[in-house]
Design a protein around this motif. Structure first.
Motif, PDB file in Angstrom:
ATOM      1  N   THR A 136      17.449  -3.133  15.841  1.00 55.10           N
ATOM      2  CA  THR A 136      17.197  -1.931  16.622  1.00 55.10           C
ATOM      3  C   THR A 136      16.574  -0.866  15.737  1.00 55.10           C
ATOM      4  N   VAL A 137      15.955   0.118  16.354  1.00 56.08           N
ATOM      5  CA  VAL A 137      15.377   1.224  15.585  1.00 56.08           C
ATOM      6  C   VAL A 137      16.456   1.962  14.790  1.00 56.08           C
ATOM      7  N   PRO A 138      17.635   2.268  15.373  1.00 54.30           N
ATOM      8  CA  PRO A 138      18.680   2.893  14.552  1.00 54.30           C
ATOM      9  C   PRO A 138      19.095   2.025  13.358  1.00 54.30           C
ATOM     10  N   ARG A 139      19.165   0.698  13.555  1.00 57.41           N
ATOM     11  CA  ARG A 139      19.527  -0.178  12.441  1.00 57.41           C
ATOM     12  C   ARG A 139      18.439  -0.187  11.377  1.00 57.41           C
ATOM     13  N   LEU A 140      17.182  -0.178  11.784  1.00 61.31           N
ATOM     14  CA  LEU A 140      16.089  -0.107  10.820  1.00 61.31           C
ATOM     15  C   LEU A 140      16.158   1.192  10.023  1.00 61.31           C
ATOM     16  N   SER A 141      16.491   2.286  10.677  1.00 64.43           N
ATOM     17  CA  SER A 141      16.630   3.568   9.983  1.00 64.43           C
ATOM     18  C   SER A 141      17.774   3.517   8.974  1.00 64.43           C
ATOM     19  N   GLU A 142      18.870   2.854   9.330  1.00 61.17           N
ATOM     20  CA  GLU A 142      19.985   2.679   8.390  1.00 61.17           C
ATOM     21  C   GLU A 142      19.555   1.853   7.183  1.00 61.17           C
ATOM     22  N   LEU A 143      18.768   0.816   7.422  1.00 58.87           N
ATOM     23  CA  LEU A 143      18.300  -0.017   6.312  1.00 58.87           C
ATOM     24  C   LEU A 143      17.353   0.758   5.407  1.00 58.87           C
ATOM     25  N   VAL A 144      16.520   1.602   5.978  1.00 58.01           N
ATOM     26  CA  VAL A 144      15.635   2.445   5.168  1.00 58.01           C
ATOM     27  C   VAL A 144      16.461   3.315   4.226  1.00 58.01           C
ATOM     28  N   LEU A 145      17.475   3.987   4.766  1.00 59.51           N
ATOM     29  CA  LEU A 145      18.313   4.849   3.937  1.00 59.51           C
ATOM     30  C   LEU A 145      19.049   4.040   2.871  1.00 59.51           C
ATOM     31  N   TYR A 146      19.622   2.908   3.265  1.00 64.82           N
ATOM     32  CA  TYR A 146      20.351   2.056   2.327  1.00 64.82           C
ATOM     33  C   TYR A 146      19.451   1.608   1.172  1.00 64.82           C
ATOM     34  N   LEU A 147      18.268   1.109   1.485  1.00 62.96           N
ATOM     35  CA  LEU A 147      17.364   0.606   0.455  1.00 62.96           C
ATOM     36  C   LEU A 147      16.823   1.729  -0.423  1.00 62.96           C
ATOM     37  N   SER A 148      16.691   2.924   0.147  1.00 66.95           N
ATOM     38  CA  SER A 148      16.158   4.044  -0.631  1.00 66.95           C
ATOM     39  C   SER A 148      17.106   4.476  -1.744  1.00 66.95           C
ATOM     40  N   LEU A 149      18.374   4.129  -1.623  1.00 60.60           N
ATOM     41  CA  LEU A 149      19.384   4.529  -2.604  1.00 60.60           C
ATOM     42  C   LEU A 149      19.551   3.517  -3.736  1.00 60.60           C
ATOM     43  N   ARG A 156       0.821  -1.208   0.000  1.00 66.04           N
ATOM     44  CA  ARG A 156       0.000   0.000   0.000  1.00 66.04           C
ATOM     45  C   ARG A 156       0.858   1.263   0.000  1.00 66.04           C
ATOM     46  N   LEU A 157       1.914   1.293   0.814  1.00 72.01           N
ATOM     47  CA  LEU A 157       2.776   2.471   0.878  1.00 72.01           C
ATOM     48  C   LEU A 157       3.599   2.621  -0.401  1.00 72.01           C
ATOM     49  N   THR A 158       3.993   1.510  -0.995  1.00 69.96           N
ATOM     50  CA  THR A 158       4.693   1.577  -2.281  1.00 69.96           C
ATOM     51  C   THR A 158       3.789   2.174  -3.343  1.00 69.96           C
ATOM     52  N   ASP A 159       2.567   1.683  -3.442  1.00 69.92           N
ATOM     53  CA  ASP A 159       1.633   2.180  -4.458  1.00 69.92           C
ATOM     54  C   ASP A 159       1.318   3.654  -4.264  1.00 69.92           C
ATOM     55  N   ARG A 160       1.229   4.082  -3.014  1.00 74.02           N
ATOM     56  CA  ARG A 160       0.844   5.467  -2.751  1.00 74.02           C
ATOM     57  C   ARG A 160       1.986   6.455  -2.961  1.00 74.02           C
ATOM     58  N   ILE A 161       3.199   6.066  -2.543  1.00 74.32           N
ATOM     59  CA  ILE A 161       4.273   7.067  -2.459  1.00 74.32           C
ATOM     60  C   ILE A 161       5.591   6.599  -3.048  1.00 74.32           C
ATOM     61  N   LEU A 162       5.995   5.359  -2.780  1.00 72.63           N
ATOM     62  CA  LEU A 162       7.366   4.939  -3.085  1.00 72.63           C
ATOM     63  C   LEU A 162       7.465   4.118  -4.371  1.00 72.63           C
ATOM     64  N   LYS A 163       6.873   4.629  -5.437  1.00 69.98           N
ATOM     65  CA  LYS A 163       6.930   3.935  -6.718  1.00 69.98           C
ATOM     66  C   LYS A 163       8.297   4.069  -7.374  1.00 69.98           C
ATOM     67  N   ASP A 164       8.980   5.181  -7.110  1.00 69.37           N
ATOM     68  CA  ASP A 164      10.289   5.424  -7.737  1.00 69.37           C
ATOM     69  C   ASP A 164      11.402   4.806  -6.911  1.00 69.37           C
ATOM     70  N   ARG A 165      12.328   4.164  -7.594  1.00 68.91           N
ATOM     71  CA  ARG A 165      13.516   3.619  -6.926  1.00 68.91           C
ATOM     72  C   ARG A 165      14.720   3.885  -7.813  1.00 68.91           C
ATOM     73  N   PRO A 166      15.764   4.533  -7.309  1.00 64.96           N
ATOM     74  CA  PRO A 166      15.876   5.030  -5.930  1.00 64.96           C
ATOM     75  C   PRO A 166      14.781   6.053  -5.599  1.00 64.96           C
ATOM     76  N   ALA A 167      14.471   6.149  -4.337  1.00 67.50           N
ATOM     77  CA  ALA A 167      13.490   7.129  -3.892  1.00 67.50           C
ATOM     78  C   ALA A 167      14.188   8.450  -3.624  1.00 67.50           C
ATOM     79  N   SER A 168      13.537   9.539  -3.991  1.00 65.75           N
ATOM     80  CA  SER A 168      14.107  10.847  -3.691  1.00 65.75           C
ATOM     81  C   SER A 168      14.002  11.116  -2.194  1.00 65.75           C
ATOM     82  N   PRO A 169      14.835  12.012  -1.668  1.00 66.68           N
ATOM     83  CA  PRO A 169      14.718  12.363  -0.242  1.00 66.68           C
ATOM     84  C   PRO A 169      13.322  12.860   0.113  1.00 66.68           C
TER      85      PRO A 169
END
Length: 288
Positions: A218-231, A148-161
């Motif tokens: 951990t939450v910090p590790r999840l945040s790192e994975l979000v940034l990594y995958l977004s690129l 659902r979140l991909t369809d709504r917002i994160l269709k582009d990869r890499p994702a812009s900031p």
């Protein structure tokens, strides 16, 4: 789509055959309100294989559940008719709360920690939270998930900031209504988003359930994975050795939801489990 063939003895679920196949059934449902015909065709092919596997294993008690994508689809009856022919029995459309209770039963059946527990189950179209000790005391389902979140917002990869920030805000807004009545130090994350993120976090050379089950994020590790995958592009994500290529288009959105979901629980660490709603269904069938 997932399959579990198991033997249950005195509350112990022994896996005989467990499979996961990403078919993209929920793609487009949020926008169109209908299951995509090509996704339905892929799913029915997988279900037919699952039906044959159950027949060959001599399964005597069977149950199938349909969750968020089917709940929300205008053409769900047509899909369920075809699914019944493929499986030999008709899947049940369950509510988000029922889905949450099954996930809790499966995830907490063999936890070596003191209760209460919180179980987070991130699906394609919804995310479930359950709090309890030996049974659910609080449960809720929120219409936000990896597809659902991909369809709504994160269709582009890499994702812009800007896209990434918008997605993170959308996840926070969607989950703002989750109001756990108490805090648990033992939060359990189940299903493909958490297990896939754990495998990526550990840099596994291939997906290994034994290494994933019982791991922590951990939450910090999840945040790192979000940034990594977004690129990464979808192709680069699919090339991660432990990643199911079919999950690559939606794992970034799943990571965004996972990070915010764990934050909502008021803890820093989530324990990843391979035991989930499938185990819960097996336990329920065995008790009938």
């Amino acid at each position: 789509m997932r399959l579990l063939v198991a033997e249950v003895t005195d509350g112990d679920v022994q896996w005989l055959d467990r499979r996961t196949t990403v078919t993209g059934l929920g793609v487009g449902v949020d926008a169109d309100g209908r299951l995509d015909e090509s996704a339905v065709d892929r799913t029915i092919g997988v279900l037919a294989g699952y039906g044959r596997a159950m027949a060959e294993a001599g399964v005597v008690a069977r149950r199938g559940i349909a969750t968020s994508a089917t709940r929300d689809a205008a053409n769900r009856d047509e899909f369920l008719d075809r699914a019944e022919l493929a499986l030999g029995f008709r899947p049940e459309v369950v509510t988000g709360e029922e889905e949450a209770a099954l996930a809790f039963a499966g995830a907490t059946r063999a936890v070596d920690a003191a209760p209460p527990y919180v179980v987070i189950d991130i699906g394609g179209g919804s995310t479930e939270f359950v709090l309890g000790a030996d049974r659910p005391e609080y449960r809720t389902s929120v219409d936000i998930g990896s597809v659902r979140l991909t369809d709504r917002i994160l269709k582009d990869r890499p994702a812009s900031p800007e896209q990434l920030a918008f997605a993170q805000d959308a996840a926070a807004d969607a989950l703002a209504g989750v109001d756990l009545p108490s805090v648990s130090e033992h939060v359990i994350g189940v299903a493909g988003t958490f297990t896939s993120l754990s495998a990526v976090s550990q840099d596994l050379p291939a997906y290994d359930p034994g290494r994933v089950h019982g791991s922590t994020l951990t939450v910090p590790r999840l945040s790192e994975l979000v940034l990594y995958l977004s690129l990464l592009t979808v192709e680069e994500t699919a090339a991660i050795p432990s990643m199911d290529p079919a999950r690559a288009p939606v794992i970034l959105a799943g990571a965004v939801v996972a990070a915010e979901a764990v934050r909502r629980c008021g803890v820093d660490t989530v324990h990843v489990s391979e035991h989930d709603s499938l185990d819960g269904i097996a336990l329920a069938l065995a008790s009938e």
